[in-house]
Design an enzyme around this catalytic site. Sequence first.
Site, short mmCIF file in Angstrom:
data_model
loop_
_atom_site.label_atom_id
_atom_site.label_comp_id
_atom_site.label_asym_id
_atom_site.label_seq_id
_atom_site.Cartn_x
_atom_site.Cartn_y
_atom_site.Cartn_z
N HIS A 136 92.00 72.75 -14.89
CA HIS A 136 91.03 73.25 -15.86
C HIS A 136 91.74 74.36 -16.62
O HIS A 136 91.80 75.50 -16.16
CB HIS A 136 89.78 73.81 -15.16
CG HIS A 136 88.89 72.75 -14.60
ND1 HIS A 136 87.74 73.06 -13.91
CD2 HIS A 136 88.95 71.40 -14.61
CE1 HIS A 136 87.15 71.94 -13.53
NE2 HIS A 136 87.87 70.92 -13.94
N GLU A 194 94.29 68.89 -19.66
CA GLU A 194 94.24 68.84 -18.20
C GLU A 194 95.37 67.95 -17.70
O GLU A 194 95.65 66.90 -18.28
CB GLU A 194 92.90 68.28 -17.72
CG GLU A 194 91.73 69.19 -18.04
CD GLU A 194 90.44 68.78 -17.36
OE1 GLU A 194 90.44 67.86 -16.50
OE2 GLU A 194 89.40 69.39 -17.69
#
Length: 136
Positions: free
Chosen positions: A83, A26
């Site tokens: 994500h 991430e």
Amino acid sequence: MTQRVHISAAVRAALIGEASLAAPHECCGVLGGRDDRIVAVFPVENVAADAASRFDLEPVGLVAARAAVRHEGLDVAGFYHSHPRTSPEPSSYDVANAWYPECVYVVIGLEPGPAIRAFRIAEGRAAELELDGDPT
């Protein structure tokens, strides 16, 4: 509180580019803007122990990013993270760790394809904001 936030095409491209480069981890950072208009991205290193499924803004980098926002004459409009394997929805971890209810929280999802969503997160709930932006 607004229900809409403006994110330019250049900022969208920067966010998707950063998320793509960081994958499978991430990415995260600070958003600069004013009056519900996000105009700049200030990346911060993700120092989470499991950076593939969590983000934790590196403290010194966070302070530097906030200073850079102010140096540009902007306000800290919010924060972003990606994500890499899921759609752009705040996880329960994201909601529990959203400390600034006045800020915009942007999530960049890469699967099934690149997408960006924005939220206000307060009192344990995420409310999605409508995104608008420049055509180019």
